[in-house]
Structure formats: C-alpha cells, structure tokens
Scaffold this active site. Structure first.
Site, PDB file in Angstrom:
ATOM      1  N   SER A 245       0.839  -1.205   0.000  1.00 24.74           N
ATOM      2  CA  SER A 245       0.000   0.000   0.000  1.00 24.74           C
ATOM      3  C   SER A 245       0.868   1.247   0.000  1.00 24.74           C
ATOM      4  CB  SER A 245      -0.877   0.015   1.249  1.00 24.74           C
ATOM      5  OG  SER A 245      -0.074   0.283   2.382  1.00 24.74           O
ATOM      6  N   LYS A 246       0.216   2.354  -0.220  1.00 28.85           N
ATOM      7  CA  LYS A 246       0.898   3.639  -0.209  1.00 28.85           C
ATOM      8  C   LYS A 246       1.569   3.860   1.149  1.00 28.85           C
ATOM      9  CE  LYS A 246      -0.592   8.473  -0.098  1.00 28.85           C
ATOM     10  NZ  LYS A 246       0.471   8.777   0.824  1.00 28.85           N
ATOM     11  N   ARG A 247       0.868   3.409   2.206  1.00 29.10           N
ATOM     12  CA  ARG A 247       1.436   3.607   3.538  1.00 29.10           C
ATOM     13  C   ARG A 247       2.744   2.845   3.752  1.00 29.10           C
ATOM     14  NH1 ARG A 247      -2.542   2.001   7.420  1.00 29.10           N
ATOM     15  NH2 ARG A 247      -3.951   1.952   5.643  1.00 29.10           N
TER      16      ARG A 247
END
Ligand code: GLU
Length: 506
Positions: free
Chosen positions: A265-267
């Site tokens: 994910s982006k995180r």
C-alpha cells in the site's frame, strides 16, 4: 478458424495516482500485446463520477509514456473502437441492460433504501447472508414479484429503479484462467449485482463487459482482486449472447508488502521509504507522494523490476531490456502466489541499468546537479568522473556528491586514515613516489601502477601499505574508484598540489 487478433486493454479508473501494482498490470498487457503483434488499448473507466480525482487520467498517460509503453488505441491516440473513455460512451450501456430484462436475465428493482435495510435485518436475524439473490429476491419489490401492469405503471410514472442481473440458484460457473487454470464458482456464492443504477448509468460490471465486447478484446489481463467478479462477467457474456467471443482471462497475483503480509500500500511506501507510484503525485489536498522517476530510477530499471514481480523466465536471466522481455514473457510463467516487493532489488536493478547506460545518458541524468565547477575541466573530464564512479552507486544523483575532490581541493580528510596510516615515513615515501612520477612523466594509470611496484620493491616496502595513504593524501577519502585511474585523471600537477596541501596540514 483463423487465429483471433490479440487485443488487450489496460482499464484503470481515474480515482487517484496509478499505483505500481497497476503499472505492472499495464506492463503485462503491453508485453503480451507486443509479443503477439496485437493491440494495447488504454480505456479509462470513469463511470463512477463520485470517485473521480482531478489529474488522475493525465497521470496515467504520463506514467505510461515515461515507462515507454506506447498505446495503440486510447483517448489521446483514438482508434476505430472509440471513444475510449466510458463517460463518453454512456449512451451505449442502458440498451444492453434492457435487453437482459427482456430476455429474462435481469429485472427491474424498485426497492427503497428502507426496504433494502429491512430485508438485510430480516435475513441477518435468521442467520442468513444479507444478499439480494435467488433466495431473497422473491420477497422484494421488483419486476419478478410485481404484476406486469404495475411494473409498466411504475416505469411510465418515472419511479426510481435499478436493473439487477438474475443469477441462477446453485449452478456451477466455470472458466479457464491462463494463470490459475480452471476456476469454479457456485452461483449461490454470488448476488444479483446491479447493472444499471438509478441515474441510468452503468455499474463497472456492465460497462466493462459491454466495452470489452464492443472493443473486441481477446484477453483480459488484470489484478487478482477482480477474480471474484469474473463469474459474474462470464454470466453476463452468456446472457448477452457473446460467449463465443468472450475474452480469455488471466488474473495476476497481488503485489505484497516486503514482509509478505498483505497487499503493498501507499502507507508501506511512506513507512519504509520507497516509492509506490511511478511519478510524483500531488493530491488535490496538496499532499505530495514521491515517484520512481523523482527518486532517481531509470524507466528501464522499473520495467525490469516490475516484470520480475510475479513473472519469471525459463532460465535465470535477470536483466532484460524491453525487447527481451517482449520475447520472453508468457502468461503461463506468471505465478499464482503474491509477489513480495523488494526495495533492495529495486535499487539493484537501477544500479544494473546505470552500469549499462551510455555516457551520454549518464551525463543527462546528472544535468540538474551540474555547477560551474563541474565543467571547469571540460565535458570529457566530467564524463570520465561519472563513468569512474557509477559502479559505486544505485542512483546517478549519488555520483557528484561523492566526487567533490575531482573538481576542487578535498573539502575534508578522513581522520581515521590519517591517524592510522599517515606518518612521516609514509609521507616521505609518497613524496618520493610522486616526484618519481613527475620526473619520469608517467601519466597513465597502468604506468603509475607499475611504477609504484618498482618504487616499493626498491625501497624494500610493501606496495599495499602506500595505497590507502596515497588515496587519502590526494582525495581525503578512505575509499573510492580505482586509485590509479583517479590519479591519472587528476593529472600530475594536481597530484603535486594535493600533496603540498597535506604536507602543510599534517
Ligand atoms: N476499472 C477496473 C480497475 O480499475 C478495471 C478492472 C478490469 O481490468 O477489468 O482496475
């Protein structure tokens, strides 16, 4: 029967920046199309206007262009199956939904939100899953339970309605996936998905199938997250009478976090410090996420890295240019299990492509960092420095910051080397060696190296013991590029200057 022309599409929804997982989907479609001399389409799936994000479509185009994936048919490119943006095709979908109703494969549903909530509550209270399906639909307000007259009256009156697919109860739905083999679902696992919404616009499912059919798509290559929708899509092809030309499916494995625990994910990117987007993205709220391009990656390296995340060749070749990938790629060698993202491998790929880059390209990559001092000794000098140091780095942008002493006097001297290796005796040997170079006019790396051997032998000392202090005296550093190449490039007058500097200071 003649073989069907390969026509594949990348069909992103412009709901945000394109994630590298999406880029990989595009890449596999691209490789497959090129390998089969087919067509690679870009279709923008923007039926859900609520999720539309300003700039996302442009971002998709720029990303594919940066990576060199040229599009044969698309919004900007045009093509005989256009338009290629679903919001410009809205007149095409409703008729197919109505046709399905007429053929008995779909129905009008008039339920209000309150009625739907009531149904859900009732089913859940009876420990049943709250689905609008073959079991529950007969107790709902739709064209299957209302009289023909009432349905007509409601439609004439302009009552709100949606159109749902009418899936059979307990029937096997099978299809063959290029990557996963035969896939079997039972229709009872599915629900009567909405095809046409209250506003008369299609859902993703209807628009996707209609467009794949009208655009004569031969293979649907997409992420694994769409696998649960595939049986519904198969039923839609069947009900619309298009089963004969139904595309073949290939569902790609997920891209996983570096530890393999869940989807990348982006995180994860923010947390672990690597980009998950091809290009920098500025959200409408002003939040900036870095991209591979801005982090210094070469597009060829990103392509190679992504190709290997989920696919593997038949031998153990690791470095591929795009032509080689097109030749070697096959859906059958795409793995079923998720592919773990590996940040070190990404850097390793960039290093590999940096090593293979032409001097001209390397020079272009550092262009933004160039200051007048870098050009004082000419272009050729600068280019030699770049070539000499590229093997030490992952990114071209790391070269000039480590090359300071090639362009001016060393800004600092490594104290550890000074303490451990520099003393009056070493200094006198190095002075004698450098004087020897000057008097003999030895300027090439090999001559300088040879003379150090001669000098050490005559002086009765170990050649190796002079190497690090020599490097230190000239560059201030403990390590660096091959020492004699460095000396040769700096040149004898500069070497003498540097020695004088160290002697004055030490
Ligand atoms: N619009 C869908 C997406 O954003 C396309 C899925 C498909 O390829 O069918 O991923």
């Amino acid at each position: 029967m003649s073989k069907r022309e390969v026509r594949v599409r990348f069909a992103p929804s412009p709901t945000g920046p394109l994630h590298i997982g999406g880029v990989r989907t595009a890449l596999y479609n691209y490789l497959f199309a090129r390998q089969h001399n087919g067509k690679f389409l870009l279709r923008i799936e923007d039926t859900d206007q609520k999720r539309f994000v300003e700039g996302a479509e442009e971002y998709i185009n720029k990303s594919l262009a940066w990576l060199g994936m040229d599009i044969d048919e698309g919004v900007a490119e045009g093509g005989e199956y256009g338009p290629y943006k679903q919001s410009e095709r809205m007149d095409k979908y409703a008729a197919y939904a109505t046709q399905l109703v007429q053929d008995g494969y779909a129905y009008y549903a008039f339920d209000t939100p309150e009625e739907l909530n009531e149904m859900r509550a009732k089913l859940e209270a009876n420990n049943m899953s709250a689905k609008y399906d073959a079991t529950s639909r007969m107790s709902m307000r739709n064209s299957l339970t209302l009289s023909e007259d009432e349905v007509k009256e409601r439609l004439d009156r302009g009552d709100n309605y949606i159109i749902r697919i009418k899936l059979p109860r307990n029937e096997e739905i099978r299809f063959e996936d290029h990557i996963r083999g035969w896939i079997v679902f039972n229709s009872s696992q599915l629900d009567d998905k909405v095809l046409l919404k209250e506003d008369g616009l299609p859902t993703y499912h209807l628009a996707n199938i209609v467009d794949d059919h009208l655009m004569n798509i031969s293979h649907v290559i997409r992420g694994e997250e769409w696998l649960p929708s595939a049986p519904l899509h198969v039923m839609l092809y069947r009900y619309l009478g298009w089963e004969d030309t139904m595309p073949q499916f290939a569902h790609l494995p997920l891209l996983l976090k570096p530890d393999g625990k869940g989807k990348l994910s982006k995180r994860d990117g923010d947390r672990l410090g690597f980009p998950v987007f091809p290009l920098e993205w500025k959200s409408p709220e002003g939040e900036i996420s870095t991209g591979y391009r801005e982090s210094g990656y070469m597009p060829e390296a990103v392509i190679n890295m992504l190709a290997m995340l989920g696919w593997h060749p038949s031998d153990n070749q690791e470095i591929f240019n795009i032509k080689e990938l097109i030749a070697a790629f096959s859906l059958e060698r795409v793995s079923k299990s998720g592919a773990k993202f590996d940040m070190d491998k990404a850097k390793w790929y960039n290093h590999q492509f940096l090593m293979r880059a032409s001097t001209e390209d390397l020079r272009k990559m550092v262009d933004a960092q160039i200051e007048p001092k870098h050009l004082a000794k000419g272009e050729e000098y600068l280019e030699t420095v770049l070539e000499m140091l590229k093997e030490k780095v992952s990114f071209a942008s790391e070269i000039l910051p480590m090359a300071q002493y090639f362009f001016e006097n060393p800004a600092s001297y490594d104290e550890k080397v000074q303490k451990k290796k520099w003393n009056a005796e070493v200094a006198s040997h190095i002075t004698a060696y450098i004087d020897g170079l000057v008097s003999r006019e030895l300027t090439t790396a090999s001559a300088m190296e040879e003379y150090l051997s001669t000098y050490a032998e005559e002086a009765g000392i170990n050649k190796g013991s002079l190497m690090q202090p020599l490097r230190w005296a000239v560059s201030g550093q403990a390590g660096g590029p091959p020492i004699f190449e460095m000396l040769s490039l700096l040149g004898l007058p500069e070497i003498q200057n540097r020695l004088a500097l160290v002697q004055a200071k030490a």
